[in-house]
Write a protein that holds these residues in place. Structure first.
Motif, PDB file in Angstrom:
ATOM      1  N   ASN A  90       0.826  -1.198   0.000  1.00 23.94           N
ATOM      2  CA  ASN A  90       0.000   0.000   0.000  1.00 23.94           C
ATOM      3  C   ASN A  90       0.863   1.251   0.000  1.00 23.94           C
ATOM      4  O   ASN A  90       1.892   1.321   0.681  1.00 23.94           O
ATOM      5  CB  ASN A  90      -0.886   0.015   1.258  1.00 23.94           C
ATOM      6  CG  ASN A  90      -1.702   1.281   1.370  1.00 23.94           C
ATOM      7  OD1 ASN A  90      -2.654   1.474   0.629  1.00 23.94           O
ATOM      8  ND2 ASN A  90      -1.336   2.157   2.289  1.00 23.94           N
ATOM      9  N   ASP A  91       0.435   2.267  -0.758  1.00 23.40           N
ATOM     10  CA  ASP A  91       1.098   3.565  -0.744  1.00 23.40           C
ATOM     11  C   ASP A  91       0.139   4.592  -1.330  1.00 23.40           C
ATOM     12  O   ASP A  91      -0.795   4.246  -2.062  1.00 23.40           O
ATOM     13  CB  ASP A  91       2.392   3.538  -1.556  1.00 23.40           C
ATOM     14  CG  ASP A  91       3.362   4.639  -1.122  1.00 23.40           C
ATOM     15  OD1 ASP A  91       4.137   4.398  -0.182  1.00 23.40           O
ATOM     16  OD2 ASP A  91       3.320   5.731  -1.715  1.00 23.40           O
ATOM     17  N   LEU A  92       0.370   5.866  -0.998  1.00 19.77           N
ATOM     18  CA  LEU A  92      -0.461   6.942  -1.543  1.00 19.77           C
ATOM     19  C   LEU A  92       0.089   7.498  -2.848  1.00 19.77           C
ATOM     20  O   LEU A  92      -0.557   8.335  -3.481  1.00 19.77           O
ATOM     21  CB  LEU A  92      -0.609   8.078  -0.518  1.00 19.77           C
ATOM     22  CG  LEU A  92      -1.654   7.861   0.575  1.00 19.77           C
ATOM     23  CD1 LEU A  92      -1.563   8.973   1.615  1.00 19.77           C
ATOM     24  CD2 LEU A  92      -3.056   7.797  -0.015  1.00 19.77           C
ATOM     25  N   ASN A  93       1.259   7.051  -3.270  1.00 24.32           N
ATOM     26  CA  ASN A  93       1.896   7.555  -4.480  1.00 24.32           C
ATOM     27  C   ASN A  93       1.587   6.624  -5.653  1.00 24.32           C
ATOM     28  O   ASN A  93       2.124   5.513  -5.729  1.00 24.32           O
ATOM     29  CB  ASN A  93       3.406   7.651  -4.260  1.00 24.32           C
ATOM     30  CG  ASN A  93       4.129   8.292  -5.434  1.00 24.32           C
ATOM     31  OD1 ASN A  93       3.652   8.294  -6.566  1.00 24.32           O
ATOM     32  ND2 ASN A  93       5.306   8.838  -5.166  1.00 24.32           N
ATOM     33  N   SER A 115      -2.393  -1.381  -3.323  1.00 28.11           N
ATOM     34  CA  SER A 115      -3.493  -0.586  -2.770  1.00 28.11           C
ATOM     35  C   SER A 115      -3.046   0.860  -2.651  1.00 28.11           C
ATOM     36  O   SER A 115      -1.941   1.121  -2.163  1.00 28.11           O
ATOM     37  CB  SER A 115      -3.883  -1.124  -1.391  1.00 28.11           C
ATOM     38  OG  SER A 115      -4.668  -0.190  -0.665  1.00 28.11           O
ATOM     39  N   GLU A 116      -3.859   1.792  -3.088  1.00 34.28           N
ATOM     40  CA  GLU A 116      -3.565   3.216  -2.962  1.00 34.28           C
ATOM     41  C   GLU A 116      -4.483   3.800  -1.901  1.00 34.28           C
ATOM     42  O   GLU A 116      -5.632   4.160  -2.172  1.00 34.28           O
ATOM     43  CB  GLU A 116      -3.765   3.923  -4.304  1.00 34.28           C
ATOM     44  CG  GLU A 116      -3.370   5.398  -4.295  1.00 34.28           C
ATOM     45  CD  GLU A 116      -3.605   6.086  -5.632  1.00 34.28           C
ATOM     46  OE1 GLU A 116      -3.722   7.329  -5.644  1.00 34.28           O
ATOM     47  OE2 GLU A 116      -3.688   5.393  -6.665  1.00 34.28           O
ATOM     48  N   ASN A 117      -3.976   3.879  -0.676  1.00 30.86           N
ATOM     49  CA  ASN A 117      -4.844   4.262   0.430  1.00 30.86           C
ATOM     50  C   ASN A 117      -4.018   4.830   1.583  1.00 30.86           C
ATOM     51  O   ASN A 117      -2.813   4.629   1.667  1.00 30.86           O
ATOM     52  CB  ASN A 117      -5.637   3.043   0.929  1.00 30.86           C
ATOM     53  CG  ASN A 117      -7.032   3.415   1.394  1.00 30.86           C
ATOM     54  OD1 ASN A 117      -7.255   4.534   1.842  1.00 30.86           O
ATOM     55  ND2 ASN A 117      -7.958   2.468   1.295  1.00 30.86           N
ATOM     56  N   GLU A 118      -4.695   5.574   2.462  1.00 30.44           N
ATOM     57  CA  GLU A 118      -4.067   6.029   3.699  1.00 30.44           C
ATOM     58  C   GLU A 118      -3.758   4.804   4.549  1.00 30.44           C
ATOM     59  O   GLU A 118      -4.457   3.796   4.513  1.00 30.44           O
ATOM     60  CB  GLU A 118      -5.026   6.981   4.425  1.00 30.44           C
ATOM     61  CG  GLU A 118      -4.435   7.692   5.625  1.00 30.44           C
ATOM     62  CD  GLU A 118      -4.526   6.868   6.885  1.00 30.44           C
ATOM     63  OE1 GLU A 118      -3.654   7.027   7.768  1.00 30.44           O
ATOM     64  OE2 GLU A 118      -5.466   6.057   6.995  1.00 30.44           O
ATOM     65  N   GLN A 121      -6.476   3.358   6.935  1.00 25.58           N
ATOM     66  CA  GLN A 121      -7.607   2.857   6.162  1.00 25.58           C
ATOM     67  C   GLN A 121      -7.256   1.524   5.516  1.00 25.58           C
ATOM     68  O   GLN A 121      -8.076   0.597   5.474  1.00 25.58           O
ATOM     69  CB  GLN A 121      -8.016   3.885   5.102  1.00 25.58           C
ATOM     70  CG  GLN A 121      -8.697   5.116   5.679  1.00 25.58           C
ATOM     71  CD  GLN A 121      -9.153   6.087   4.607  1.00 25.58           C
ATOM     72  OE1 GLN A 121      -8.725   6.006   3.459  1.00 25.58           O
ATOM     73  NE2 GLN A 121     -10.015   7.011   4.986  1.00 25.58           N
TER      74      GLN A 121
END
Length: 377
Positions: A90-93, A115-118, A121
Motif C-alpha cells: 500500500n502507498d499513496l503515491n 493498494s492506494e490508500n491512507e 484505512q
C-alpha cells in the motif's frame, strides 16, 4: 514524471526491483519520485530472514501487509523469495505503485496486489476477525506512533508485527516532550542510547497492544544507520506481563540496570537518571533467533550472519550494555580486546556476550566495579 525515464533494475536477493536512477545516487530522498534506499538492503535482508523463520512452522494461510511500501521493495522480495504467501502493498503515491506493479510483472509474481490508500484505512480493511494478516509491516519516515493501533488490530493472533522508527532526534532526547507524547516515555543520553530508543518503541507497542487486550512478545530487534526496527509476536489475549519500567543510570559510578521503578544507585547510593517508562523485558526470543540462522541465504548481506550470531549470544543477557571505550575512559587506560574482556568475565564466573547494538559493546551480569577491575588487571 515519465516512468520510463531513467528507470533502472536493481537486484536484491533473487528479486528484480525497478527504481528511479536518482534514488540510487541522491543523498536525500527525492521529493518528486518514488523513493528507494539502496543502503537499506541489510534491513530488507534481515526482514526476509526473520519472516522466513517465522513462517517456517506457521500453519494456515500466509499473508503480508506492507502498509507504507513506496515502490514495494520489501513486499516484492517477500512475494518472490518466500513461498506460499499473499502480499498486499500500500502507498499513496500512484507512480510508486505503478513501478511496484511493473516490478511484480518483471518477476512473474501472481501473489502480489497493490493498494492506494491512507495507512490506517488500508490496515483497517484487514482488522476484522477472519481477515487479519499473518505479518504486518509499518515502515514510516519518522515515528510509527500514530499507526500502531491499526497495525495491532490488523495482525492475526500469533502473527508478527514489524515496526520501524527513524525519528532519532526524538528518541535520543533532543525533543523530550515530543518523545513523551509519541512514545509515553523519555530517554537519557548514554553510550547505549540506541538500546534505550529500541525499548521506547517496544514500550509504545506494548502499551497500545495492552489497551486493545493484546500481548506482545519481542522476537528480534535490529538497528543500523538511522533506524530502529522491532519484530513482535502479537497474541490476542489480555496482557499479564510486567515488562514496563525504567532504565536507571548512575553518572557517578557508571552502574545501569532495568527496574520496575526509579531508584537511587544500589552500588554507590547516588541519585540516578532514568529513562522510561519503556520495555524492560527481553529483546530477543532465543529459539526464534536460532531459527533465523537456518534461513540465511547466499544472497544476503554478509553482515546478517554476524548480527544474528550476536543477537543469539545476547538473547538471555541483562539489559544495558557497556562499551570498551567507555570502560577504558573511566579507568584512564587504553581499551583491551573484546575477546579478552569476555574471557576474563567468564573465567570469573560472570555471564558475558558481545551485542549487536554496538561493535565494541558487551553485556554482562558483573557490576561496573568488577568490570573496571578486570580492565585494570
Amino acid at each position: 514524471m515519465q516512468l520510463n525515464d531513467q528507470i533502472k533494475t536493481v537486484i536484491e536477493g533473487s528479486t528484480k526491483i525497478l527504481v528511479h536512477e536518482q534514488s540510487l545516487t541522491s543523498k536525500v530522498p527525492p521529493q518528486d519520485m518514488p523513493f528507494f534506499n539502496p543502503k537499506a538492503k541489510l534491513s530488507r535482508d534481515l526482514s526476509i530472514i526473520a519472516y522466513s523463520a517465522f513462517l517456517k512452522n506457521f500453519e494456515g494461510p500466509k499473508t503480508f501487509l506492507d502498509s507504507m511500501a513506496s515502490l514495494g521493495a520489501r513486499g516484492l522480495r517477500v512475494a518472490n523469495e518466500i513461498k506460499n504467501i499473499k502480499v498486499f502493498v500500500n502507498d499513496l503515491n500512484p507512480s510508486a505503485l505503478e513501478l511496484a506493479r511493473r516490478s511484480a510483472d518483471l518477476n512473474g509474481l501472481k501473489n502480489f496486489e497493490t493498494s492506494e490508500n491512507e495507512v490506517c484505512q488500508f490496515l483497517s480493511a484487514f482488522s476484522k476477525r477472519g481477515c487479519r494478516s499473518t505479518i504486518v509491516d509499518i515502515d514510516p519516515f519518522g515515528s510509527p506512533s500514530k499507526y500502531i493501533d491499526c497495525g495491532v488490530r490488523a495482525t492475526l493472533h500469533k502473527g508478527l508485527l514489524s515496526v520501524t522508527a527513524t525519528d532519532l532526534q526524538v528518541l535520543h532526547g533532543i525533543f523530550k516532550d515530543a518523545c513523551r507524547k509519541k512514545y509515553y516515555g523519555v530517554p537519557i543520553k548514554t553510550t547505549y542510547s540506541n538500546e534505550i530508543s529500541t525499548r521506547l518503541v517496544l514500550g509504545l507497542v506494548n502499551m497500545v497492544a495492552a489497551r486493545l487486550d493484546a500481548e506482545i512478545t519481542p522476537v528480534f530487534v535490529e538497528t543500523n544507520m538511522h533506524y530502529y526496527r522491532i519484530y513482535v509476536r502479537v497474541l490476542n489475549r489480555p496482557d499479564t506481563q510486567n515488562a514496563i519500567g525504567y532504565i536507571i543510570h548512575c553518572r557517578t559510578c557508571g552502574h545501569r540496570e532495568a527496574s520496575s521503578e526509579p531508584a537511587d544507585c544500589r552500588l554507590c547510593g547516588s541519585k540516578t537518571e532514568h529513562a522510561g517508562p519503556l520495555w524492560i523485558g527481553k529483546l530477543f526470543e532465543k529459539e526464534f533467533v536460532s531459527s533465523m540462522q537456518g534461513e540465511i541465504t547466499d544472497t544476503a548481506d554478509k553482515k546478517c550472519a554476524k548480527i544474528i550470531e550476536r543477537c543469539l549470544a545476547e538473547s538471555d543477557m541483562p539489559a544495558c550494555y557497556y562499551t570498551l571505550d567507555e570502560i577504558a575512559e573511566m579507568n584512564g587506560s587504553s581499551p583491551i580486546p573484546m575477546v579478552q574482556v569476555l574471557k576474563r568475565l567468564q573465567e570469573d564466573g560472570f555471564l558475558s556476550s558481545p551485542t549487536a547494538f554496538n561493535p565494541t559493546g558487551f553485556r554482562t551480569d558483573a557490576t561496573i566495579n568488577k568490570i573496571r577491575e578486570i580492565f585494570s588487571s
